[in-house]
Write an enzyme that holds these catalytic residues in place. Structure first.
Site, short mmCIF file in Angstrom:
data_model
loop_
_atom_site.label_atom_id
_atom_site.label_comp_id
_atom_site.label_asym_id
_atom_site.label_seq_id
_atom_site.Cartn_x
_atom_site.Cartn_y
_atom_site.Cartn_z
N ASP A 59 20.50 60.09 69.62
CA ASP A 59 19.51 60.37 68.94
C ASP A 59 19.04 59.08 68.38
O ASP A 59 19.39 58.52 67.36
CB ASP A 59 19.70 61.42 67.50
CG ASP A 59 18.43 61.45 66.90
OD1 ASP A 59 18.71 62.09 65.50
OD2 ASP A 59 17.29 61.12 67.22
N ASP A 82 11.80 58.85 69.30
CA ASP A 82 12.93 59.43 69.05
C ASP A 82 13.43 60.65 69.75
O ASP A 82 12.74 61.72 70.24
CB ASP A 82 12.36 60.44 67.64
CG ASP A 82 13.35 61.18 67.16
OD1 ASP A 82 13.05 61.93 65.87
OD2 ASP A 82 14.50 61.29 67.54
#
Ligand SMILES: N#Cc1c(N)n[nH]c1N1CCCC1
Length: 331
Positions: free
Chosen positions: A36, A220
């Site tokens: 992430d 992201d």
């Protein structure tokens, strides 16, 4: 030592998240974690997670690892933008991804996880690839896997080659020229407060005119969809018959039979086109004629997020040199 690891969609129907196999400890314990770039904690389901909160996830048991060391007096607690969260204590241990090993990586063991994590059995934790300034360990913040591994890599980079409903790869330490076409366009990164923040140079809907604009947002990998300013998504969904911004469903929905335009975003003088199929994200529920859009408004978020729907349309270089930059290429 460089490395390469798979980014595997956790659901065959739509790309809600991708997991990557890692090994932790001695003897090695294999878990599948969500890499992430939008956060900076490496945390795992563990032997410290209450059984009532574990539903099929693999766990890391530090007491079964001869190289695990408790980081005494340290705790962590994280709350994500979607309201999910977790908290616990911290060990250091050997951590390996795709052949790249960090011998004393801070591994945050969960003592609590929120229901959205309990309910996703395929995700056994997260590997934060944001900047270490965002790490939540208290009283001393810990370094990310990438920050720890950087000095051992040929080049201080990792790349993301996410794919639509298919397995992609994360590479560490090198740029694989076979994974993209044309040139890589590098953009400056704003590292404060700790996301891979860059400025897109504008957008176009389908074959329409390009609208120059400065769209500041974060790259992201931990977010499924892409969230952009209201004026951008309104002009996109305005081209789709029957599309509405639904309070009931919490975003733009449209008739699954609708023909969607592609979406192009500027990266410096170049651009990346997201195919319409990526924006036809998912049926509201199995078999529903109502579909949920992969492009949504960021107005209630306070930040623009280039999530997986955008990232999987490109080959993305996260360059951890000083200063950091982010590279985009077609593929
Ligand atoms: N919300 C949110 C979010 C984000 N912006 N990046 N990663 C996120 N999550 C990782 C696991 C749960 C949410």
């Amino acid at each position: 030592e460089n490395g390469s690891a798979a980014a595997i969609p956790i659901d065959p129907r739509f790309d809600i998240a991708y997991v990557t196999p890692v090994t932790i400890g001695t003897p090695p314990q294999t878990l599948y974690l969500d890499f992430d770039t939008g956060s900076s904690d490496l945390w795992v389901f563990s032997s410290h997670t209450p059984e009532s909160q574990v539903r099929g996830q693999r766990i890391y048991s530090p007491e079964k690892s001869s190289t695990a060391k408790l980081l005494a007096g340290h705790t962590w607690s994280i709350l994500y933008g979607d309201g999910s969260g977790s908290l616990g204590n911290v060990y250091t241990d050997n951590f390996t991804v795709g052949g790249v090993t960090v011998t004393s990586q801070a591994v945050q063991t969960a003592q609590q996880v929120s229901y959205s994590f309990t309910s996703q059995s395929e995700i056994h934790g997260l590997v934060g690839l944001g900047f270490s300034t965002l790490n939540t360990v208290f009283p001393n913040g810990q370094l990310t896997f990438f920050d720890n591994a950087k000095s051992t890599l040929d080049s201080p980079v990792f790349t993301a080659d996410l794919k639509w409903k298919k397995e992609g790869t994360y590479d560490f330490g090198f740029i694989d020229e076979t994974k993209y076409t044309g040139e890589i366009t590098y953009l400056p990164v704003q590292t404060d407060p700790g996301y891979w923040t860059f400025t897109s140079s504008g957008y176009a809907v389908g074959d329409g005119a390009f609208h120059p604009a400065s769209i500041v947002g974060i790259a992201d990998t931990g977010t499924s969809l892409t969230y952009l300013p209201a004026e951008v998504v309104t002009s996109y969904w305005g081209q789709v018959d029957g599309a509405v911004d639904s309070d009931y469903y919490g975003g733009y929905v449209f008739p699954c039979s609708s023909k969607l335009p592609s979406f192009t975003f500027g990266v410096g003088p170049a651009n990346i086109t997201i195919p319409a199929s990526y924006i036809n994200y998912a049926q509201i529920t199995e078999g529903s004629p109502v579909c949920f859009g992969g492009l949504q408004s960021s107005s209630w978020l306070g930040v623009n997020i280039w999530g997986d729907v955008a990232l999987k349309a490109a080959f993305v270089v996260f360059n951890g040199a000083n200063p950091p930059t982010i590279g985009w290429a077609k593929k």
